[in-house]
Design a protein around this motif. Structure first.
Motif, PDB file in Angstrom:
ATOM      1  N   ILE A  25       3.975  12.721  -2.682  1.00  0.00           N
ATOM      2  CA  ILE A  25       4.445  12.991  -1.330  1.00  0.00           C
ATOM      3  C   ILE A  25       5.590  13.990  -1.415  1.00  0.00           C
ATOM      4  O   ILE A  25       6.587  13.738  -2.089  1.00  0.00           O
ATOM      5  N   VAL A  26       5.455  15.129  -0.738  1.00  0.00           N
ATOM      6  CA  VAL A  26       6.510  16.136  -0.732  1.00  0.00           C
ATOM      7  C   VAL A  26       7.068  16.241   0.687  1.00  0.00           C
ATOM      8  O   VAL A  26       6.336  16.540   1.631  1.00  0.00           O
ATOM      9  N   SER A  27       8.367  15.989   0.820  1.00  0.00           N
ATOM     10  CA  SER A  27       9.029  16.038   2.119  1.00  0.00           C
ATOM     11  C   SER A  27      10.227  16.974   2.042  1.00  0.00           C
ATOM     12  O   SER A  27      10.822  17.158   0.986  1.00  0.00           O
ATOM     13  N   ALA A  28      10.573  17.540   3.185  1.00  0.00           N
ATOM     14  CA  ALA A  28      11.739  18.426   3.269  1.00  0.00           C
ATOM     15  C   ALA A  28      11.941  18.831   4.718  1.00  0.00           C
ATOM     16  O   ALA A  28      11.003  18.838   5.504  1.00  0.00           O
ATOM     17  N   PRO A  29      13.161  19.202   5.079  1.00  0.00           N
ATOM     18  CA  PRO A  29      13.395  19.718   6.429  1.00  0.00           C
ATOM     19  C   PRO A  29      12.661  21.042   6.634  1.00  0.00           C
ATOM     20  O   PRO A  29      12.370  21.768   5.677  1.00  0.00           O
ATOM     21  N   SER A  30      12.387  21.358   7.878  1.00  0.00           N
ATOM     22  CA  SER A  30      11.752  22.624   8.227  1.00  0.00           C
ATOM     23  C   SER A  30      12.611  23.783   7.729  1.00  0.00           C
ATOM     24  O   SER A  30      13.825  23.788   7.897  1.00  0.00           O
ATOM     25  N   GLY A  31      11.957  24.766   7.080  1.00  0.00           N
ATOM     26  CA  GLY A  31      12.676  25.934   6.593  1.00  0.00           C
ATOM     27  C   GLY A  31      13.102  25.843   5.146  1.00  0.00           C
ATOM     28  O   GLY A  31      13.670  26.786   4.595  1.00  0.00           O
ATOM     29  N   THR A  32      12.792  24.720   4.497  1.00  0.00           N
ATOM     30  CA  THR A  32      13.198  24.546   3.103  1.00  0.00           C
ATOM     31  C   THR A  32      12.265  25.255   2.135  1.00  0.00           C
ATOM     32  O   THR A  32      12.610  25.477   0.983  1.00  0.00           O
ATOM     33  N   GLY A  33      11.057  25.589   2.603  1.00  0.00           N
ATOM     34  CA  GLY A  33      10.095  26.286   1.748  1.00  0.00           C
ATOM     35  C   GLY A  33       9.074  25.377   1.103  1.00  0.00           C
ATOM     36  O   GLY A  33       8.384  25.772   0.165  1.00  0.00           O
ATOM     37  N   LYS A  34       8.931  24.143   1.629  1.00  0.00           N
ATOM     38  CA  LYS A  34       8.036  23.187   0.987  1.00  0.00           C
ATOM     39  C   LYS A  34       6.581  23.617   1.046  1.00  0.00           C
ATOM     40  O   LYS A  34       5.824  23.391   0.092  1.00  0.00           O
ATOM     41  N   ASP A  60     -10.041   8.479  -5.861  1.00  0.00           N
ATOM     42  CA  ASP A  60     -11.103   7.768  -6.582  1.00  0.00           C
ATOM     43  C   ASP A  60     -11.891   8.697  -7.496  1.00  0.00           C
ATOM     44  O   ASP A  60     -12.448   8.263  -8.512  1.00  0.00           O
ATOM     45  N   GLU A  61     -11.947   9.977  -7.137  1.00  0.00           N
ATOM     46  CA  GLU A  61     -12.646  10.966  -7.973  1.00  0.00           C
ATOM     47  C   GLU A  61     -11.794  11.412  -9.162  1.00  0.00           C
ATOM     48  O   GLU A  61     -12.240  12.207  -9.981  1.00  0.00           O
ATOM     49  N   GLY A  62     -10.565  10.894  -9.244  1.00  0.00           N
ATOM     50  CA  GLY A  62      -9.710  11.219 -10.376  1.00  0.00           C
ATOM     51  C   GLY A  62      -8.739  12.350 -10.138  1.00  0.00           C
ATOM     52  O   GLY A  62      -8.019  12.759 -11.050  1.00  0.00           O
ATOM     53  N   HIS A  63      -8.718  12.884  -8.918  1.00  0.00           N
ATOM     54  CA  HIS A  63      -7.785  13.964  -8.609  1.00  0.00           C
ATOM     55  C   HIS A  63      -6.419  13.396  -8.230  1.00  0.00           C
ATOM     56  O   HIS A  63      -6.335  12.363  -7.569  1.00  0.00           O
ATOM     57  N   ASP A  64      -5.374  14.096  -8.637  1.00  0.00           N
ATOM     58  CA  ASP A  64      -4.069  13.826  -8.055  1.00  0.00           C
ATOM     59  C   ASP A  64      -4.060  14.494  -6.688  1.00  0.00           C
ATOM     60  O   ASP A  64      -4.679  15.539  -6.488  1.00  0.00           O
ATOM     61  N   VAL A  65      -3.353  13.890  -5.734  1.00  0.00           N
ATOM     62  CA  VAL A  65      -3.344  14.396  -4.361  1.00  0.00           C
ATOM     63  C   VAL A  65      -1.899  14.575  -3.912  1.00  0.00           C
ATOM     64  O   VAL A  65      -1.056  13.708  -4.155  1.00  0.00           O
ATOM     65  N   VAL A  66      -1.615  15.697  -3.263  1.00  0.00           N
ATOM     66  CA  VAL A  66      -0.271  15.934  -2.754  1.00  0.00           C
ATOM     67  C   VAL A  66      -0.305  16.006  -1.231  1.00  0.00           C
ATOM     68  O   VAL A  66      -1.175  16.656  -0.646  1.00  0.00           O
ATOM     69  N   LEU A  67       0.614  15.294  -0.619  1.00  0.00           N
ATOM     70  CA  LEU A  67       0.782  15.305   0.833  1.00  0.00           C
ATOM     71  C   LEU A  67       2.071  16.027   1.166  1.00  0.00           C
ATOM     72  O   LEU A  67       3.123  15.720   0.596  1.00  0.00           O
ATOM     73  N   GLU A  68       2.003  16.953   2.091  1.00  0.00           N
ATOM     74  CA  GLU A  68       3.203  17.626   2.580  1.00  0.00           C
ATOM     75  C   GLU A  68       3.496  17.056   3.963  1.00  0.00           C
ATOM     76  O   GLU A  68       2.857  17.424   4.947  1.00  0.00           O
ATOM     77  N   ILE A  69       4.426  16.115   4.022  1.00  0.00           N
ATOM     78  CA  ILE A  69       4.692  15.400   5.275  1.00  0.00           C
ATOM     79  C   ILE A  69       6.192  15.215   5.464  1.00  0.00           C
ATOM     80  O   ILE A  69       6.979  15.418   4.545  1.00  0.00           O
ATOM     81  N   ASP A  70       6.584  14.809   6.669  1.00  0.00           N
ATOM     82  CA  ASP A  70       8.000  14.606   6.930  1.00  0.00           C
ATOM     83  C   ASP A  70       8.426  13.230   6.405  1.00  0.00           C
ATOM     84  O   ASP A  70       7.600  12.431   5.952  1.00  0.00           O
ATOM     85  N   TRP A  71       9.709  12.952   6.452  1.00  0.00           N
ATOM     86  CA  TRP A  71      10.245  11.726   5.856  1.00  0.00           C
ATOM     87  C   TRP A  71       9.690  10.469   6.513  1.00  0.00           C
ATOM     88  O   TRP A  71       9.550   9.432   5.852  1.00  0.00           O
ATOM     89  N   GLN A  72       9.345  10.549   7.818  1.00  0.00           N
ATOM     90  CA  GLN A  72       8.788   9.372   8.493  1.00  0.00           C
ATOM     91  C   GLN A  72       7.461   8.969   7.856  1.00  0.00           C
ATOM     92  O   GLN A  72       7.225   7.804   7.541  1.00  0.00           O
TER      93      GLN A  72
END
Length: 208
Positions: free
Chosen positions: A12-21, A96-108
């Motif tokens: 899970i990758v979170s950051a304020p708007s404008g941080t470049g995430k 389940d297919e064995g992939h790592d997954v990244v979510l770009e979402i806010d802190w909530q």
């Protein structure tokens, strides 16, 4: 060797708007094997150059609420008057297919997912300074001063949640920040628990 017998990790990758995430996450996915980006659903309008189904699934508010009521989303949140949600089935299928997954979402959303998926790894991106954050928002050339001021107020409020993340990365130099993200993902994949599955044949031969 096939990777189908190992369950992936949810990042899970979170950051304020404008941080470049967004730029960091896109580069991370581009450069990292076995890492997939989860495409969120949103009710906001597409920005210039954004593509439906690639950047987001752009849907109506009525459709979003129907999906939310049906339990489709593993997390959902309202940000600047727009709704965002992550599909449970889509993410679970990739894991389940064995992939790592990244979510770009806010802190909530990050907090909702960590409550349900304790094994998920959360990363918070910090700006090098408040001035740098404002400059990045202004240099986008997309928003009025009033909108930027609102985003700055929200960004400062979001920064207070940094301590809940497992990892902190400062996006001062883009390439250095990207290296840090890659190191986090790579180190997780090098744990004994995962490597003994990935390299099961090698280990069996070595111990024969």
């Amino acid at each position: 060797m096939s990777n189908n017998n190992i369950t992936g990790t949810l990042f899970i990758v979170s950051a304020p708007s404008g941080t470049g995430k967004t730029s960091l996450v896109n580069a991370l996915v581009r450069d990292t094997n076995h890492l997939k980006l989860s495409i969120s659903h949103t009710t906001r309008a597409a920005r210039p150059k954004e593509i439906d189904g690639y950047n987001y699934h752009f849907i109506s508010e009525d459709k979003f609420k129907q999906m939310d009521m049906a339990g489709v989303f593993m997390e959902s949140a309202e940000v600047f008057g727009n709704l965002y949600g992550t599909s449970q089935d889509a993410v679970q299928k990739m894991l389940d297919e064995g992939h790592d997954v990244v979510l770009e979402i806010d802190w909530q959303g990050a907090e909702q997912i960590k409550e349900r998926f304790h094994q998920a790894i959360s990363i918070f991106i910090l700006p090098p300074s408040i001035d740098a954050l404002r400059n990045r928002l202004e240099n986008r050339g997309q928003d009025s001063k009033q909108v930027i001021d609102t985003r700055m107020e929200k960004a400062i409020a979001e920064l207070k949640h940094y301590h809940k993340a497992d990892f902190l990365v400062v996006n001062d130099d883009f390439e250095e920040a990207l290296k840090s993200l890659k190191a986090i993902v790579k180190s997780n994949r090098m744990t004994t628990a995962k490597q003994q599955v990935i390299n099961a044949r090698l280990i069996a031969n070595l111990l024969a």
